[in-house]
Enzyme design. Structure first.
Site, PDB file in Angstrom:
ATOM      1  CG  HIS A  58      -5.253   2.059   0.468  1.00 17.06           C
ATOM      2  ND1 HIS A  58      -5.925   1.003   0.705  1.00 17.06           N
ATOM      3  CD2 HIS A  58      -3.894   1.981   1.185  1.00 17.06           C
ATOM      4  CE1 HIS A  58      -4.401   0.097   0.315  1.00 17.06           C
ATOM      5  NE2 HIS A  58      -3.331   0.552   1.377  1.00 17.06           N
ATOM      6  CB  SER A 142       0.957 -17.120  -3.050  1.00 16.73           C
ATOM      7  OG  SER A 142       1.800 -17.383  -2.067  1.00 16.73           O
ATOM      8  CG  HIS A 176      -1.646  -7.940  -0.220  1.00 17.36           C
ATOM      9  ND1 HIS A 176      -0.905  -8.548  -0.367  1.00 17.36           N
ATOM     10  CD2 HIS A 176      -1.807  -7.023   0.657  1.00 17.36           C
ATOM     11  CE1 HIS A 176       0.018  -8.013   0.874  1.00 17.36           C
ATOM     12  NE2 HIS A 176      -0.284  -6.884   1.328  1.00 17.36           N
ATOM     13  CG  HIS A 203      -1.043  -3.305  -1.541  1.00 15.05           C
ATOM     14  ND1 HIS A 203      -1.795  -4.170  -0.960  1.00 15.05           N
ATOM     15  CD2 HIS A 203      -0.938  -2.177  -0.504  1.00 15.05           C
ATOM     16  CE1 HIS A 203      -2.307  -3.440   0.416  1.00 15.05           C
ATOM     17  NE2 HIS A 203      -2.085  -2.279   0.673  1.00 15.05           N
ATOM     18  CD  GLU A 206       4.581  -1.394   0.299  1.00 14.20           C
ATOM     19  OE1 GLU A 206       3.573  -2.579   0.231  1.00 14.20           O
ATOM     20  OE2 GLU A 206       4.035  -0.721   1.222  1.00 14.20           O
ATOM     21  CG  ASP A 305      -1.566   2.164   3.562  1.00 17.61           C
ATOM     22  OD1 ASP A 305      -1.646   1.359   3.468  1.00 17.61           O
ATOM     23  OD2 ASP A 305      -0.332   1.463   3.000  1.00 17.61           O
TER      24      ASP A 305
HETATM   25  O1  MCF Z   1      -0.441  -1.220   2.117  1.00 11.79           O
HETATM   26  C1  MCF Z   1       0.587  -1.114   3.119  1.00 11.79           C
HETATM   27  C2  MCF Z   1       1.807  -2.008   3.127  1.00 11.79           C
HETATM   28  N1  MCF Z   1       2.039  -2.845   1.794  1.00 11.79           N
HETATM   29  C3  MCF Z   1       0.850  -4.212   2.185  1.00 11.79           C
HETATM   30  N2  MCF Z   1      -0.334  -3.904   3.109  1.00 11.79           N
HETATM   31  C4  MCF Z   1      -0.755  -3.445   4.078  1.00 11.79           C
HETATM   32  C5  MCF Z   1      -0.761  -2.466   4.229  1.00 11.79           C
HETATM   33  N3  MCF Z   1      -0.832  -2.039   5.491  1.00 11.79           N
HETATM   34  C6  MCF Z   1      -1.729  -3.066   5.804  1.00 11.79           C
HETATM   35  N4  MCF Z   1      -1.322  -4.104   5.179  1.00 11.79           N
HETATM   36  C7  MCF Z   1      -1.894  -5.234   5.315  1.00 11.79           C
HETATM   37  C8  MCF Z   1      -2.449  -6.115   3.674  1.00 11.79           C
HETATM   38  O2  MCF Z   1      -3.725  -5.572   3.216  1.00 11.79           O
HETATM   39  O3  MCF Z   1      -1.100  -6.323   5.712  1.00 11.79           O
HETATM   40  C9  MCF Z   1      -1.194  -7.987   5.382  1.00 11.79           C
HETATM   41  C10 MCF Z   1      -2.273  -7.803   3.712  1.00 11.79           C
HETATM   42  O4  MCF Z   1      -3.967  -8.424   4.587  1.00 11.79           O
HETATM   43  C11 MCF Z   1       0.289  -7.363   5.003  1.00 11.79           C
HETATM   44  S1  MCF Z   1      -0.255  -9.928   4.197  1.00 11.79           S
HETATM   45  C12 MCF Z   1       0.376 -10.675   5.770  1.00 11.79           C
HETATM   46 FE    FE Z   2      -1.960  -0.628   2.031  1.00 12.14          FE
END
Ligand code: MCF
Ligand code: FE
Length: 401
Positions: A58, A142, A176, A203, A206, A305
């Protein structure tokens, strides 16, 4: 055909066999493992280790230009900074940014990675990646007013990635999270994944804020949604979210706040978990309960990540962090599991034919040398994690990269 001989061969097979002074014979795939095999051997040197190449299940390479732009220490504060800086970061991540990310992963012995793509701008840089790519087209949205547009954009991106499908490039989809995607969109995307047999990543649980929001419609996320979308109601219960993924190959990312019932459901649907310890630490959300996850026999992988929540894409550094963070677990046995987490478990998560040294598996291999001899092979996993940052050789489909 190539035959490598190493002081230690970690097979990462079901019985976790570690062979001393053994040989591995391969072309594109592994042909045989053992002793006195045909062909002239290349001996990898004193204290050499030969094992499956690592797999980063990931990542978010789109965020590769982030160094000091995002705010760490609190999930919602981080998310606000992502919303603020996302465009800027994406625009500044061009060819060199992707090249550097791949270079760092390659050096640390990674043969394949799962990329979460939210915009599709990464496609042109990743289609010729020397490493295997599982390309997760992400859906977010959403707000009912924008779901049609989001879906159309998603379909366009997915179709572009499907055109590039090959042995080393696999299209996939990502939802997401349960708080950021409309259930109607979830259903549509899961339908596509089932029909085309695509792996899924999502995700899940978290942060404490996510837990409170989905359970009670309260807390920091309430303020967040009121501010950004004027939509102040959670759209799905976590357990309902998980149930949707029955009969798919889904990996749930993070799961720090997943409760017993949810872990049980993930287990029941044969879901996987990806653990990103450094990211969790930087966003200050706590850490995954590995003991519980293991009790459910859920396979977990460890991943970096993106550079959006990490300082490095090096998986050896990541599992070293995990080894030091999970102070409740015995380091020797945790080390064993962590090596599984970045090889065979990650291969299962991404649906790849690698991650272990067994006949018929893709010859995706790494070699490196330890600084000294390890007398008792019980200690080999922990010594590997403590002393390895980069590898000497990386083979992908039997070819030296
Ligand atoms: O995994 C980490 C933290 N949790 C969620 N999203 C993300 C992470 N790193 C990047 N993201 C991205 C996610 O895929 O950030 C955006 C999304 O595109 C957050 S929503 C505006
Ligand atoms: Fe992520």
């Amino acid at each position: 055909m190539i035959k490598l001989k190493a002081d230690y061969v970690l097979t990462m097979n079901k019985t976790y066999d570690i062979l001393k002074n053994a040989e591995v014979l391969f072309d594109k795939e592994i042909i045989d493992i053992g002793y006195n095999l045909p062909e002239k051997a290349i001996y990898l040197g004193k204290n050499s280790v030969l094992m499956p190449a690592l797999i980063n299940s990931h990542t978010h390479l789109e965020f590769g230009s982030n160094k000091t732009s995002l705010n760490y220490g609190d999930f919602i504060t981080w998310l606000e900074s992502v919303i603020d800086k996302r465009e800027e970061l994406f625009v500044s991540c061009k060819a060199d940014c992707y090249k550097n990310a791949i270079k760092e992963m390659k050096k640390s012995g990674i043969c394949a990675f799962g990329e979460i793509s939210s915009s599709g701008t990464d496609l042109k840089y990743l289609k010729h990646s020397p490493l295997k790519v599982v390309y997760f087209n992400e859906i977010i949205g959403s707000n009912p007013a924008i779901v049609d547009a989001m879906y159309q954009d998603f379909l366009n991106r997915l179709n572009e990635s499907i055109k590039l499908k090959s042995k080393n490039f696999k299209p996939a989809v990502s939802i997401h999270s349960p708080y950021s995607v409309h259930p109607v969109l979830m259903d549509k995307i899961i339908e596509i994944a089932k029909e085309k047999n695509l792996p899924i990543e999502a995700h899940f649980m978290e942060s404490r804020a996510e837990r409170r929001w989905l359970d009670k419609g309260e807390g920091e996320f309430k303020l967040f949604f009121e501010k950004h979308f004027k939509n102040a109601k959670p759209l799905i219960k976590p357990l309902e979210f998980l149930k949707k993924f029955k009969d798919t190959n889904t990996t749930f990312i993070h799961c720090v706040y997943a409760n017993e019932k949810e872990l049980q459901k993930i287990n029941e649907i044969d879901g996987k978990i990806a653990h990103c310890p450094v990211s969790n630490r930087l966003l200050n959300v706590g850490k995954l309960d590995l003991e519980k996850v293991k009790n459910y026999t859920i396979d977990y992988s460890v991943a970096t990540d993106g550079l959006s929540s990490n300082y490095s894409l090096n998986l050896f550094k990541e599992i070293r962090a995990a080894l030091l963070m999970h102070t409740d677990l015995h380091p020797k046995y945790l080390a064993k599991d962590l090596l599984k987490a970045v090889t065979i478990n990650a291969a299962k998560s991404l649906n790849l034919n690698n991650g272990s040294i067994e006949k018929g598996k893709d010859a995706d291999l790494i070699t490196f040398q330890l600084p000294d001899n390890v007398e008792n092979i019980e200690n080999l996993p922990i010594q590997i994690i403590l002393h390895t940052n980069e590898v000497e050789r990386l083979y992908i489909n039997g070819e030296k990269i």
